[in-house]
Scaffold this motif. Structure first.
Motif, PDB file in Angstrom:
ATOM      1  N   UNK A  71     -16.690  37.589 -56.472  1.00 56.40           N
ATOM      2  CA  UNK A  71     -17.554  37.926 -55.398  1.00 56.40           C
ATOM      3  C   UNK A  71     -18.756  38.735 -55.882  1.00 56.40           C
ATOM      4  N   UNK A  72     -18.647  39.771 -56.479  1.00 59.96           N
ATOM      5  CA  UNK A  72     -19.724  40.627 -57.004  1.00 59.96           C
ATOM      6  C   UNK A  72     -20.779  40.113 -58.158  1.00 59.96           C
ATOM      7  N   UNK A  73     -20.186  38.774 -58.469  1.00 58.40           N
ATOM      8  CA  UNK A  73     -20.999  38.165 -59.657  1.00 58.40           C
ATOM      9  C   UNK A  73     -21.028  38.953 -60.902  1.00 58.40           C
ATOM     10  N   UNK A  74     -19.698  39.363 -61.609  1.00 62.28           N
ATOM     11  CA  UNK A  74     -19.774  40.005 -62.736  1.00 62.28           C
ATOM     12  C   UNK A  74     -20.205  39.016 -63.759  1.00 62.28           C
ATOM     13  N   UNK A  75     -20.859  39.327 -65.014  1.00 61.23           N
ATOM     14  CA  UNK A  75     -21.188  38.266 -65.975  1.00 61.23           C
ATOM     15  C   UNK A  75     -19.835  37.865 -66.401  1.00 61.23           C
ATOM     16  N   UNK A  76     -19.981  36.632 -66.858  1.00 62.50           N
ATOM     17  CA  UNK A  76     -18.918  35.891 -67.304  1.00 62.50           C
ATOM     18  C   UNK A  76     -17.860  35.331 -66.377  1.00 62.50           C
ATOM     19  N   UNK A  77     -18.036  35.529 -64.950  1.00 62.45           N
ATOM     20  CA  UNK A  77     -17.061  35.078 -64.096  1.00 62.45           C
ATOM     21  C   UNK A  77     -17.510  33.670 -63.535  1.00 62.45           C
ATOM     22  N   UNK A  78     -16.444  32.784 -63.169  1.00 65.97           N
ATOM     23  CA  UNK A  78     -16.689  31.288 -62.849  1.00 65.97           C
ATOM     24  C   UNK A  78     -15.949  31.076 -61.645  1.00 65.97           C
ATOM     25  N   UNK A  79     -16.868  30.597 -60.702  1.00 67.41           N
ATOM     26  CA  UNK A  79     -16.491  29.959 -59.654  1.00 67.41           C
ATOM     27  C   UNK A  79     -15.577  28.701 -59.547  1.00 67.41           C
ATOM     28  N   UNK A  80     -14.847  28.740 -58.352  1.00 62.04           N
ATOM     29  CA  UNK A  80     -13.797  27.367 -58.343  1.00 62.04           C
ATOM     30  C   UNK A  80     -13.940  27.036 -56.903  1.00 62.04           C
ATOM     31  N   UNK A  81     -14.072  25.844 -56.607  1.00 62.69           N
ATOM     32  CA  UNK A  81     -14.269  25.542 -55.130  1.00 62.69           C
ATOM     33  C   UNK A  81     -13.168  25.537 -54.303  1.00 62.69           C
ATOM     34  N   UNK A  82     -13.137  25.839 -53.107  1.00 61.71           N
ATOM     35  CA  UNK A  82     -11.890  26.008 -52.180  1.00 61.71           C
ATOM     36  C   UNK A  82     -11.796  24.502 -51.679  1.00 61.71           C
ATOM     37  N   UNK A  83     -10.699  23.928 -51.801  1.00 59.72           N
ATOM     38  CA  UNK A  83     -10.628  22.475 -51.448  1.00 59.72           C
ATOM     39  C   UNK A  83     -10.587  22.225 -49.804  1.00 59.72           C
ATOM     40  N   UNK A  84      -9.775  23.331 -49.248  1.00 62.52           N
ATOM     41  CA  UNK A  84      -9.564  23.718 -47.786  1.00 62.52           C
ATOM     42  C   UNK A  84     -11.224  23.356 -46.938  1.00 62.52           C
ATOM     43  N   UNK A  85     -12.067  24.219 -47.598  1.00 67.97           N
ATOM     44  CA  UNK A  85     -13.084  24.160 -47.097  1.00 67.97           C
ATOM     45  C   UNK A  85     -13.975  22.883 -47.080  1.00 67.97           C
ATOM     46  N   UNK A  86     -13.776  22.114 -48.095  1.00 72.69           N
ATOM     47  CA  UNK A  86     -14.455  20.871 -47.977  1.00 72.69           C
ATOM     48  C   UNK A  86     -13.834  19.851 -46.880  1.00 72.69           C
ATOM     49  N   UNK A  87     -12.379  19.886 -46.728  1.00 71.28           N
ATOM     50  CA  UNK A  87     -11.467  19.356 -45.879  1.00 71.28           C
ATOM     51  C   UNK A  87     -12.368  19.524 -44.382  1.00 71.28           C
ATOM     52  N   UNK A  88     -12.507  20.984 -44.227  1.00 72.32           N
ATOM     53  CA  UNK A  88     -12.898  21.385 -42.663  1.00 72.32           C
ATOM     54  C   UNK A  88     -14.189  20.741 -42.642  1.00 72.32           C
ATOM     55  N   UNK A  89     -15.139  20.749 -43.557  1.00 73.52           N
ATOM     56  CA  UNK A  89     -16.459  20.253 -43.508  1.00 73.52           C
ATOM     57  C   UNK A  89     -16.317  18.885 -43.139  1.00 73.52           C
ATOM     58  N   UNK A  90     -15.567  18.136 -43.896  1.00 74.29           N
ATOM     59  CA  UNK A  90     -15.468  16.604 -43.522  1.00 74.29           C
ATOM     60  C   UNK A  90     -14.683  16.334 -42.136  1.00 74.29           C
ATOM     61  N   UNK A  91     -13.833  17.148 -41.683  1.00 72.16           N
ATOM     62  CA  UNK A  91     -13.282  16.999 -40.541  1.00 72.16           C
ATOM     63  C   UNK A  91     -14.396  17.263 -39.459  1.00 72.16           C
ATOM     64  N   UNK A  92     -15.318  17.910 -39.764  1.00 68.71           N
ATOM     65  CA  UNK A  92     -16.205  18.321 -38.480  1.00 68.71           C
ATOM     66  C   UNK A  92     -17.347  17.045 -38.459  1.00 68.71           C
ATOM     67  N   UNK A  93     -17.522  16.629 -39.791  1.00 68.54           N
ATOM     68  CA  UNK A  93     -18.327  15.491 -39.867  1.00 68.54           C
ATOM     69  C   UNK A  93     -17.751  14.173 -39.298  1.00 68.54           C
ATOM     70  N   UNK A  94     -16.469  14.163 -39.385  1.00 67.97           N
ATOM     71  CA  UNK A  94     -15.777  12.798 -38.756  1.00 67.97           C
ATOM     72  C   UNK A  94     -16.042  12.925 -37.205  1.00 67.97           C
ATOM     73  N   UNK A  95     -15.964  14.205 -36.743  1.00 65.93           N
ATOM     74  CA  UNK A  95     -15.897  14.586 -35.417  1.00 65.93           C
ATOM     75  C   UNK A  95     -17.412  14.291 -34.891  1.00 65.93           C
ATOM     76  N   UNK A  96     -18.332  14.298 -35.638  1.00 67.87           N
ATOM     77  CA  UNK A  96     -19.500  14.243 -34.977  1.00 67.87           C
ATOM     78  C   UNK A  96     -20.299  12.983 -35.598  1.00 67.87           C
ATOM     79  N   UNK A  97     -19.390  12.068 -35.987  1.00 66.45           N
ATOM     80  CA  UNK A  97     -19.618  10.601 -36.415  1.00 66.45           C
ATOM     81  C   UNK A  97     -20.797  10.696 -37.337  1.00 66.45           C
TER      82      UNK A  97
END
Ligand code: ADP
Ligand code: MG
Length: 508
Positions: A71-97
Motif C-alpha cells: 500500500x505504501x509503495x515501498x521500492x521492490x514491492x509487487x502488486x497481485x490482483x484480487x480475483x474477487x474484485x474482478x468477479x464483482x466488476x463482471x457481476x455489475x457488468x452482467x447486471x448492466x447488460x
C-alpha cells in the motif's frame, strides 16, 4: 436615470411602458435549452482486501492501520490482483447488460498528490472490463435505458484530512489501494430528475448484487456529474462542467439544477462557458470552480509493467453468471405476470433485498401471492417501520406467516383479526404455530362465517350506490348494511362476524 429609462420630455409614460414590455420579453426562456448529463459513479467493491494486496479494505479503522509495504509503495514491492474484485466488476457488468472484455490490462495514471503513495493510480485506461450496456430507469417522463460507456476497475487513493489539525493536513492511507469500479454513462441523461433516478437505480443494483454497500455518506458510492447545455435541436455537445464528489443522491440533483441555471444565465448574458472542474457546497446548494481545463493534468498513461495482463475465461464467466441473483427488473416482471401483483407492490418488494428474500420464502409456503404481498407491505412493513428494524429481524418465519395467511384465505378468521390480535401474539411467541395461538386466543370464526360472508357479499352487491356513499365518508350507513344482512340471513348471521366482515370488505 439608470438602465433602460430614457430621458424624454413628452409621452414619457408611453416610452416607460414600451421599455417595460421589452424588459418583460427579455426574461430568460430556460425552455429553449436542453440539458446533457453524463455521470461517473465510483463504487467501492465489497472485497475483504485491497485490489493489489492483502491489506484489509474495511472502512472506519484507526488511521494508517491497513498499510503494508505494498500500500505504501515501498521500492521492490509487487502488486497481485484480487480475483474477487474482478468477479464483482463482471457481476455489475452482467447486471448492466455490458459486453465483458476478455483480455485486460492495467495502466498507470500518473500524478503527484500526498494521498497517492505510489505517485500513480492503477486504473484501466483503454480496456475497461465492461463495455457499453445500459441501466433502465423510470421517471415522470417515462421509461428510459440510460446508455453506459464502460465500467472499469481501479484503486482508490488515500484520504487527506484538513480539519483535525490547525497547522497540518493529515493523511490516512487505509483507503489507498481499495478496489473501486467506475461506472461511466454516455452523455445520455437529460434532467436532474433522470440523474436522481439513475443514481438511485445504481445504488439499488450494487446493493442487490453485493457489489458495494452503497453507503454514500461513508463515501463507498460517489458521483461526479458532467453537465452541459445546448439549444434544443442542436446536435453538437456544449462545453461541459464536471462537478466532483457528490456524496448524496439529493446533492447530485441539486448540483445539476444549480449548474444548468448558472450556465444558461451565462450564455444569455453573452458569456462563454469554460470547461471546468467544480465542487458542490452543500451549505448553500451552489457550486464553485476548482480548476479549469488549462490546468488539467496530463496523466501520461502507460500499461503497468508490474501487472501482467489478465484473461477472463469462459469458465469464469459461466461461474459468475450462475451465481447471479435475479435482477430487480426480472423480479418485477415475475411478480407482475406470474403472481399478479400490482406494479406498485412489485416495485416496492424488488427494491429491498430483505423483502425479496422473505417474499420468496413466503411464496414457497402459500400460493396466495397477492395476499402474501398485502401482508408483507401492510402489517409486516408497519412492524419494520415502528421498530426501525429490517425484515431480517422480523421474529415470525415465512412458513408460519404463510400459515396465518392461508387461515384467512380459508375463512378461519378475518383479515383484521389475523393482522392485529393473531399477528401480535405470533410476534410474541414466534415458535408456536398460528393455529395453536388462534385457538388459545379463541379467535377462530364459528363455522357460519363463510355463510355470513356470502350474505354480506350479496347485500353489498345489491346496494352499489350506498357502498359508494359509505366509501365517500357516510359511515353511518353501516347500520343499514347490518340490517340488510340480518334480513337476508333471516337473523342467522352473527352480528360480531357481520360487523367485522362488513368493515373488512368496505375498507380494503
Ligand atoms: P473526461 O476525459 O473529461 O473525463 P470523458 O469523455 O471521459 O471526459 O467523459 C466523462 C463523462 O462526461 C462521461 O460520463 C461522458 O458521458 C460525459 N460527457 C462528456 N462530454 C459531455 C458533455 N459535453 N456534456 C455532458 N456530459 C459529457
Ligand atoms: Mg472525468
Amino acid at each position: 436615470m439608470s438602465g433602460p429609462f430614457l430621458p424624454v420630455k413628452n409621452g414619457s409614460l408611453t416610452v416607460f411602458l414600451c421599455l417595460k414590455v421589452i424588459e418583460f420579453m427579455s426574461i430568460i426562456d430556460y425552455d429553449k435549452y436542453e440539458t446533457v448529463i453524463g455521470l461517473e459513479v465510483h463504487a467501492q467493491l465489497l472485497t475483504k482486501t485491497k485490489l493489489f494486496c492483502g491489506d484489509s479494505a474495511s472502512f472506519g479503522a484507526e488511521a494508517n492501520t491497513h498499510i503494508s509495504e505494498i500500500t505504501l509503495a515501498y521500492p521492490g514491492t509487487l502488486p497481485k490482483l484480487n480475483r474477487k474484485a474482478v468477479e464483482l466488476a463482471i457481476r455489475m457488468g452482467f447486471a448492466c447488460h455490458c459486453e465483458i472484455e476478455r483480455t485486460n490490462y492495467f495502466a498507470r495514471k500518473n500524478y503527484f498528490y500526498p494521498d497517492l503513495p505510489k505517485g500513480y493510480q492503477v486504473s484501466q485506461h483503454t480496456t475497461p472490463i465492461c463495455k457499453g450496456g445500459f441501466v433502465p430507469i423510470k421517471t415522470t417522463a417515462g421509461d428510459k435505458k440510460v446508455q453506459l460507456n464502460r465500467i472499469h476497475l481501479e484503486e482508490d487513493a488515500g484520504k487527506s484530512i484538513h480539519d483535525i489539525d490547525d497547522k497540518f493536513t493529515c493523511v490516512d492511507y487505509n483507503r489507498a489501494g481499495v478496489p473501486l469500479i467506475e461506472i461511466v454513462t454516455e452523455p445520455d441523461l437529460s434532467s436532474a430528475e433522470e440523474a436522481f433516478a439513475y443514481v438511485t437505480e445504481i445504488r439499488k443494483l450494487v446493493r442487490h448484487l453485493d457489489v458495494c454497500d452503497g453507503n454514500m455518506e461513508e463515501g463507498s458510492l460517489r458521483c461526479d456529474a458532467n453537465i452541459s447545455i445546448r439549444l434544443k435541436g442542436e446536435k453538437t455537445l456544449g462545453t461541459k462542467v464536471e462537478v466532483k464528489n457528490l456524496n448524496s443522491i439529493r446533492n447530485v440533483k441539486k448540483a445539476i439544477e444549480f449548474e444548468v441555471k448558472r450556465m444558461i444565465d451565462l450564455v444569455e448574458a453573452g458569456e462563454k462557458i469554460i470547461q471546468q472542474t467544480r465542487s458542490f457546497n452543500a451549505d448553500n446548494d451552489t457550486t464553485f470552480a476548482l480548476r479549469t481545463k488549462e490546468e488539467a493534468n496530463d496523466y501520461r498513461y502507460f500499461p503497468d509493467p508490474d501487472l501482467p495482463p489478465f484473461i477472463v475465461t469462459d469458465e469464469q464467466l459461466q461461474k459468475i453468471m450462475d451465481a447471479m441473483p435475479a435482477l430487480p427488473e426480472q423480479l418485477i416482471e415475475k411478480y407482475r405476470s406470474a403472481m399478479q401483483l400490482s406494479e406498485y407492490d412489485a416495485r416496492v418488494i424488488s427494491e429491498d433485498k430483505g423483502l425479496i428474500e422473505y417474499f420468496g420464502s413466503l411464496t414457497i409456503h402459500t400460493t396466495h401471492y397477492k395476499s402474501a404481498a398485502n401482508w408483507l407491505l401492510g402489517p409486516v412493513k408497519s412492524w419494520m417501520n415502528e421498530m426501525a428494524k429490517p425484515i431480517s429481524s422480523f421474529p415470525v418465519n415465512p412458513a408460519r406467516l404463510a400459515a396465518a395467511i392461508d387461515m384467512v384465505e380459508n375463512g378461519k378468521l378475518s383479515f383484521s383479526t389475523a393482522t392485529s390480535a393473531l399477528l401480535s401474539k405470533m410476534i410474541e411467541e414466534p415458535t408456536k404455530e398460528p393455529m395453536e395461538l388462534a385457538i388459545e386466543l379463541n379467535l377462530l370464526q364459528d363455522a357460519g362465517s363463510d355463510e355470513v360472508s356470502k350474505w354480506v357479499d350479496e347485500v353489498l352487491a345489491k346496494m352499489p350506490e350506498k357502498v359508494a356513499e359509505y366509501k365517500k365518508g357516510k359511515k353511518g350507513l353501516i347500520g343499514l348494511f347490518m340490517g340488510e344482512v340480518k334480513k337476508v340471513s333471516k337473523g342467522k348471521a352473527d352480528p360480531r362476524i357481520t360487523t367485522e366482515l362488513l368493515n373488512e370488505k368496505l375498507n380494503h
